[in-house]
Design a protein around this motif. Structure first.
Motif, PDB file in Angstrom:
ATOM      1  N   UNK A  31       7.964  12.747 -84.859  1.00 12.29           N
ATOM      2  CA  UNK A  31       8.224  13.732 -83.811  1.00 12.29           C
ATOM      3  C   UNK A  31       6.930  14.380 -83.332  1.00 12.29           C
ATOM      4  N   UNK A  32       6.977  14.877 -82.112  1.00 10.19           N
ATOM      5  CA  UNK A  32       5.815  15.564 -81.553  1.00 10.19           C
ATOM      6  C   UNK A  32       5.404  16.745 -82.422  1.00 10.19           C
ATOM      7  N   UNK A  33       6.387  17.501 -82.887  1.00 13.04           N
ATOM      8  CA  UNK A  33       6.071  18.679 -83.703  1.00 13.04           C
ATOM      9  C   UNK A  33       5.389  18.293 -85.003  1.00 13.04           C
ATOM     10  N   UNK A  34       5.816  17.168 -85.602  1.00 14.13           N
ATOM     11  CA  UNK A  34       5.185  16.724 -86.834  1.00 14.13           C
ATOM     12  C   UNK A  34       3.781  16.210 -86.573  1.00 14.13           C
ATOM     13  N   UNK A  35       3.603  15.494 -85.453  1.00 10.68           N
ATOM     14  CA  UNK A  35       2.254  15.050 -85.089  1.00 10.68           C
ATOM     15  C   UNK A  35       1.317  16.239 -84.952  1.00 10.68           C
ATOM     16  N   UNK A  36       1.782  17.231 -84.213  1.00 14.66           N
ATOM     17  CA  UNK A  36       0.961  18.413 -83.965  1.00 14.66           C
ATOM     18  C   UNK A  36       0.607  19.123 -85.266  1.00 14.66           C
ATOM     19  N   UNK A  37       1.603  19.261 -86.149  1.00 10.38           N
ATOM     20  CA  UNK A  37       1.372  19.952 -87.418  1.00 10.38           C
ATOM     21  C   UNK A  37       0.409  19.178 -88.311  1.00 10.38           C
ATOM     22  N   UNK A  38       0.575  17.865 -88.382  1.00 13.75           N
ATOM     23  CA  UNK A  38      -0.301  17.044 -89.217  1.00 13.75           C
ATOM     24  C   UNK A  38      -1.744  17.109 -88.722  1.00 13.75           C
ATOM     25  N   UNK A  39      -1.918  17.093 -87.419  1.00 13.61           N
ATOM     26  CA  UNK A  39      -3.261  17.192 -86.859  1.00 13.61           C
ATOM     27  C   UNK A  39      -3.870  18.555 -87.144  1.00 13.61           C
ATOM     28  N   UNK A  40      -3.068  19.603 -86.995  1.00 13.80           N
ATOM     29  CA  UNK A  40      -3.576  20.954 -87.244  1.00 13.80           C
ATOM     30  C   UNK A  40      -3.978  21.149 -88.702  1.00 13.80           C
ATOM     31  N   UNK A  41      -3.272  20.487 -89.619  1.00 12.14           N
ATOM     32  CA  UNK A  41      -3.654  20.543 -91.031  1.00 12.14           C
ATOM     33  C   UNK A  41      -5.085  20.064 -91.227  1.00 12.14           C
ATOM     34  N   UNK A  42      -5.523  19.200 -90.324  1.00  8.41           N
ATOM     35  CA  UNK A  42      -6.881  18.645 -90.391  1.00  8.41           C
ATOM     36  C   UNK A  42      -7.792  19.228 -89.307  1.00  8.41           C
ATOM     37  N   UNK A  43      -7.366  20.378 -88.757  1.00  8.59           N
ATOM     38  CA  UNK A  43      -8.153  21.133 -87.767  1.00  8.59           C
ATOM     39  C   UNK A  43      -8.424  20.314 -86.519  1.00  8.59           C
ATOM     40  N   UNK A  44      -7.409  19.555 -86.082  1.00  8.51           N
ATOM     41  CA  UNK A  44      -7.505  18.761 -84.871  1.00  8.51           C
ATOM     42  C   UNK A  44      -6.423  19.226 -83.903  1.00  8.51           C
ATOM     43  N   UNK A  45      -6.812  19.527 -82.676  1.00  6.68           N
ATOM     44  CA  UNK A  45      -5.880  19.961 -81.637  1.00  6.68           C
ATOM     45  C   UNK A  45      -5.259  18.720 -80.995  1.00  6.68           C
ATOM     46  N   UNK A  46      -3.939  18.639 -80.969  1.00  5.52           N
ATOM     47  CA  UNK A  46      -3.263  17.471 -80.399  1.00  5.52           C
ATOM     48  C   UNK A  46      -3.642  17.251 -78.931  1.00  5.52           C
ATOM     49  N   UNK A  47      -4.041  18.309 -78.246  1.00  2.00           N
ATOM     50  CA  UNK A  47      -4.380  18.204 -76.828  1.00  2.00           C
ATOM     51  C   UNK A  47      -5.682  17.441 -76.583  1.00  2.00           C
ATOM     52  N   UNK A  48      -6.410  17.137 -77.638  1.00  2.00           N
ATOM     53  CA  UNK A  48      -7.643  16.380 -77.479  1.00  2.00           C
ATOM     54  C   UNK A  48      -7.371  14.881 -77.324  1.00  2.00           C
ATOM     55  N   UNK A  49      -6.166  14.437 -77.684  1.00  2.00           N
ATOM     56  CA  UNK A  49      -5.813  13.019 -77.582  1.00  2.00           C
ATOM     57  C   UNK A  49      -5.642  12.643 -76.112  1.00  2.00           C
ATOM     58  N   UNK A  50      -6.350  11.588 -75.686  1.00  2.52           N
ATOM     59  CA  UNK A  50      -6.275  11.158 -74.288  1.00  2.52           C
ATOM     60  C   UNK A  50      -5.746   9.744 -74.102  1.00  2.52           C
ATOM     61  N   UNK A  51      -5.635   8.988 -75.215  1.00  3.69           N
ATOM     62  CA  UNK A  51      -5.264   7.578 -75.125  1.00  3.69           C
ATOM     63  C   UNK A  51      -4.239   7.238 -76.192  1.00  3.69           C
TER      64      UNK A  51
END
Length: 255
Positions: A31-51
């Motif tokens: 899910x989008x929410x899980x993707x976002x949470x997993x990325x944030x756990x690693x200090x990565x903003x999901x909005x940085x993904x472009x591809x």
């Protein structure tokens, strides 16, 4: 090059890859929410993904795609014609779609993507050989086998994300229905532990590398069984660092 596996397995698959100028998501099977949470756990903003790169249309690789594509930051989605036809209903903006074919490489900014033919019960599945000016990696899951014509292309890479899906004995003796056992064991199913190590033996020759065992069945495999096969069969253990990707993902690996 950095890789962060957000989830791997029958419950969902999604992998974040960072090169110098590109932020890629391989599959969107959570899910989008899980993707976002997993990325944030690693200090990565999901909005940085472009591809986005898609391997095939099965829901454990695409279930989060529709919500993900509502992000304005996604500029390109690369997928085969077969995959596109299967999930077209989930794609509202055709302008970001790029149809690709196996063995027709393309560039995403600084990153070269070489789609590799895989053999799975999907419409037109692929894996990826990905390289920039620093490293080269292979991403191969959901395939019954890897054709030997790719061995030279896969020789001595820096990283292999390769499925070690099942132990045949555990699969055969599981409670899964007969048709599912046949599917997994077939040429359009999944690589076993033995299959994965066999492939590594064909392509790891002289260079230190990293192997991430992916798409591990929770019912018909275990990390211990993969380790047993590594001890038994891997010809160059001195050259291979091993990690295991599970449904909970895997920490950032730099290559």
């Amino acid at each position: 090059m950095e890789i962060l596996i957000l989830a791997s397995g029958s419950k969902g698959n999604a992998t974040y890859l960072k090169t110098k100028d590109t932020h890629i998501l391989i599959d969107a099977g959570i899910s989008y929410s899980k993707m976002k949470a997993k990325l944030l756990e690693n200090k990565i903003d999901i909005n940085i993904i472009d591809t986005v790169l898609l391997t095939h249309e099965h829901t454990d690789h695409t279930i989060g795609l529709k919500q993900l594509l509502k992000m304005q930051t996604i500029k390109k989605v690369y997928l085969t014609q077969g995959t596109y036809k299967a999930i077209k209903k989930d794609i509202e903006n055709d302008n970001i779609i790029n149809i690709i074919k196996a063995d027709s490489p393309f560039l995403v900014n600084d990153t070269k993507i070489h789609p590799i033919m895989t053999f799975h019960d999907a419409k037109e599945p692929i894996g990826f050989l990905i390289s920039d000016d620093q490293a080269k990696m292979a991403y191969l899951t959901d395939t019954g086998y890897v054709h030997k014509s790719y061995y030279d292309l896969l020789l001595d890479l820096d990283l292999y994300v390769l499925e070690a899906n099942h132990h045949p004995y555990l699969l055969i003796n599981s409670t899964r229905p007969f048709h599912l056992k046949r599917r997994i064991l077939g040429d359009k199913g999944h690589l076993s532990n033995e299959d994965a190590i066999y492939l590594l033996n064909q392509v790891v020759k002289t260079k230190k590398t990293t192997f991430i065992a992916a798409h591990i069945s929770e019912e018909c495999n275990s990390i211990m069984e993969i380790e047993k096969e590594l001890v038994k069969s891997l010809k160059r253990p001195d050259l291979v660092d091993v990690y295991f990707a599970t449904c909970e993902g895997l920490k950032v690996i730099k290559v």
